[in-house]
Design a protein around this motif. Structure first.
Motif, mmCIF file in Angstrom:
data_model
loop_
_atom_site.group_PDB
_atom_site.id
_atom_site.type_symbol
_atom_site.label_atom_id
_atom_site.label_comp_id
_atom_site.label_asym_id
_atom_site.label_seq_id
_atom_site.Cartn_x
_atom_site.Cartn_y
_atom_site.Cartn_z
ATOM 1 N N GLU A 185 0.831 -1.217 0.000
ATOM 2 C CA GLU A 185 0.000 0.000 0.000
ATOM 3 C C GLU A 185 0.857 1.255 0.000
ATOM 4 O O GLU A 185 0.547 2.236 -0.690
ATOM 5 C CB GLU A 185 -0.927 -0.004 1.217
ATOM 6 N N THR A 197 -17.529 -0.992 -2.324
ATOM 7 C CA THR A 197 -18.157 -0.722 -1.040
ATOM 8 C C THR A 197 -18.748 -1.974 -0.408
ATOM 9 O O THR A 197 -18.596 -2.214 0.796
ATOM 10 C CB THR A 197 -19.259 0.343 -1.209
ATOM 11 N N ASP A 214 -10.725 -1.009 4.529
ATOM 12 C CA ASP A 214 -10.329 0.337 4.108
ATOM 13 C C ASP A 214 -9.790 0.338 2.685
ATOM 14 O O ASP A 214 -10.086 1.240 1.880
ATOM 15 C CB ASP A 214 -9.272 0.900 5.058
ATOM 16 N N ARG A 228 -10.065 -4.579 9.207
ATOM 17 C CA ARG A 228 -10.118 -3.115 9.061
ATOM 18 C C ARG A 228 -9.226 -2.656 7.906
ATOM 19 O O ARG A 228 -9.651 -1.850 7.059
ATOM 20 C CB ARG A 228 -9.671 -2.449 10.358
ATOM 21 N N LEU A 229 -8.000 -3.174 7.838
ATOM 22 C CA LEU A 229 -7.083 -2.800 6.757
ATOM 23 C C LEU A 229 -7.644 -3.190 5.398
ATOM 24 O O LEU A 229 -7.617 -2.398 4.441
ATOM 25 C CB LEU A 229 -5.721 -3.473 6.972
ATOM 26 N N ARG A 283 -12.691 -0.164 0.256
ATOM 27 C CA ARG A 283 -13.509 1.051 0.188
ATOM 28 C C ARG A 283 -12.829 2.116 -0.676
ATOM 29 O O ARG A 283 -13.479 2.775 -1.493
ATOM 30 C CB ARG A 283 -13.764 1.578 1.607
ATOM 31 N N ARG A 284 -11.514 2.262 -0.495
ATOM 32 C CA ARG A 284 -10.791 3.272 -1.280
ATOM 33 C C ARG A 284 -10.775 2.954 -2.763
ATOM 34 O O ARG A 284 -10.677 3.856 -3.603
ATOM 35 C CB ARG A 284 -9.346 3.397 -0.767
ATOM 36 N N ALA A 326 -16.087 -4.144 0.946
ATOM 37 C CA ALA A 326 -15.523 -3.519 2.145
ATOM 38 C C ALA A 326 -16.412 -3.778 3.356
ATOM 39 O O ALA A 326 -15.922 -4.106 4.455
ATOM 40 C CB ALA A 326 -15.353 -2.020 1.925
ATOM 41 N N TYR A 362 -15.523 -5.611 6.940
ATOM 42 C CA TYR A 362 -15.774 -5.061 8.272
ATOM 43 C C TYR A 362 -16.655 -6.003 9.101
ATOM 44 O O TYR A 362 -16.441 -6.199 10.301
ATOM 45 C CB TYR A 362 -16.448 -3.697 8.158
#
Length: 394
Positions: A314, A359, A351, A347-348, A354-355, A362, A366
């Motif tokens: 990343e 969605t 995220d 979480r990683l 999502r970026r 993601a 979660y």
């Protein structure tokens, strides 16, 4: 007259085996596991020939401990299981070292829940009123100390703190520096969970001094590793790097490959956080092979290595590689039940997804993380939320 040595010369009398077992364990604690294993192997054969069940079981436990040092988890489990079988009719306190060893082998393989099951069953047997040897402080200390790490990894922090409290209370009754140092090291981890870093450091300093005074190199290396962890959690990265490098050098010198590569994962995390990404990547690259880490040889740390490589990808802007590493880590960690690591990884991954505009994927990531955090027994009302059937990867 019997030959009382550790060079493999058969003893002529049964009494010679007990002091030689103690010598072999001293060799192991000094950090020479391969040499200790040869001594234990000879003693196991002698004890079998002489019909000495307790001494043979002790030699098998020694062989299991040596196998743990070498990262041979299957072999270690076999030795411990054979020792337990030999002692099937003995009091629970006599079986405790073998049970503790078997639980440790499952812990190192990432089988956290089964590790806890083995330890809790042994503790129930030891605490049974009227049982021979019930309440044996040495056995209780060993079992409670071993339970701390899997409880923390599973997110059972109250149980971990209680196990540490009980272990520390028992140290006054046990004259075994290895067990006492291990209890202090385990307690330090529960103190970190509570944010009590100074107290954790004090506990580890006591453990290190004990190990130095008794020349216990194996446990001393683990104390350096634990101190590195405490510093890393407290943001003191320079001190963490020094401690982890010391632990790595000591473990490599005494040929403990599994523990060495696990420390390398922890050191790589500190190096990445200090801006030394290239050095961190060089440390991690050799570890992602079945011979180094994996389901049988450290699934939690293998997942951690993939997590770190994902973070570094990343940082380079390589989201495709990052996602691959996060998914590989998730696959490993889901089998262990390491709640904190799983929640952080989800979480990683969430995220990242999502970026990149995914969605729904993601949200699934979660939800997976939340499902692992909300396990049965942790919710106030109703059942814990189920883990989504649809995986966020693949």
């Amino acid at each position: 007259m019997a030959e009382n040595s550790t060079k493999g010369i058969p003893a002529h009398e049964p009494d010679d085996i007990v002091p030689r077992l103690a010598e072999a364990r001293d060799v192991l604690h000094w950090g020479a596991a391969a040499e200790a294993a040869e001594i234990f192997r000879v003693l196991q054969e002698e004890a079998a020939r002489l019909g000495l069940v307790t001494e043979r079981a002790a030699a098998l436990v020694g062989l299991g401990d040596c196998a743990l040092e070498a990262g041979e988890l299957s072999g270690a489990r076999d030795h411990f299981a054979e020792a337990e079988l030999l002692l099937a009719d003995a009091p629970p306190a006599c079986r405790a070292p073998a049970r503790r060893g078997r639980a440790t082998a499952h812990l190192l393989a990432g089988e956290l829940r089964y590790c806890c099951h083995l330890l809790e069953t042994a503790l129930d047997e030891l605490n049974e009123p009227g049982t021979a040897g019930a309440g044996d402080p040495r056995a209780l200390l060993a079992l409670h100390t071993t339970a701390i790490a899997p409880y923390v990894d599973l997110g059972a922090y109250v149980r971990a703190a209680r196990a540490a409290e009980l272990a520390l209370a028992l140290t006054a009754e046990v004259d075994d520096p290895v067990l006492v140092a291990g209890a202090l090291r385990g307690a330090a981890r529960t103190l970190v969970v509570e944010g009590r870093f100074a107290e954790a450091g004090t506990a580890l300093a006591r453990a290190r001094e004990l190990c130095r005074s008794r020349r216990i190199r194996t446990e001393l290396a683990h104390c350096h590793r634990a101190h590195g962890y405490v510093h890393a959690q407290d943001g003191r990265l320079g001190a963490a790097e020094r401690e982890l490098r010391t632990a790595r050098a000591m473990l490599a010198a005494k040929r403990a490959p599994l523990f060495t590569v696990q420390v390398e994962v922890e050191l790589a995390d500190v190096l990445r956080r200090r801006g030394k990404a290239d050095e961190a990547a060089a440390l991690l690259a050799p570890l992602l092979t079945p011979a180094a880490l994996g389901d049988e040889r450290g699934a939690v740390h293998a997942g951690g290595a993939h997590r770190l490589l994902g973070l570094m990808a990343e940082d380079r802007g390589d989201t495709e590689s990052a996602e691959e590493h996060y998914c590989a880590a998730l696959s490993l960690l889901e089998r262990t039940g390491a709640a904190g690591d799983l929640a952080d990884l989800c979480r990683l991954l969430g995220d990242l997804l999502r970026r990149t505009g995914r969605t729904e994927a993601a949200l699934n990531a979660y939800r997976t993380g939340l499902g692992h955090r909300a396990a049965p027994g942790t919710t106030t009302l109703g059942p814990a939320p189920p883990v989504p059937l649809r995986r966020p990867c693949g």
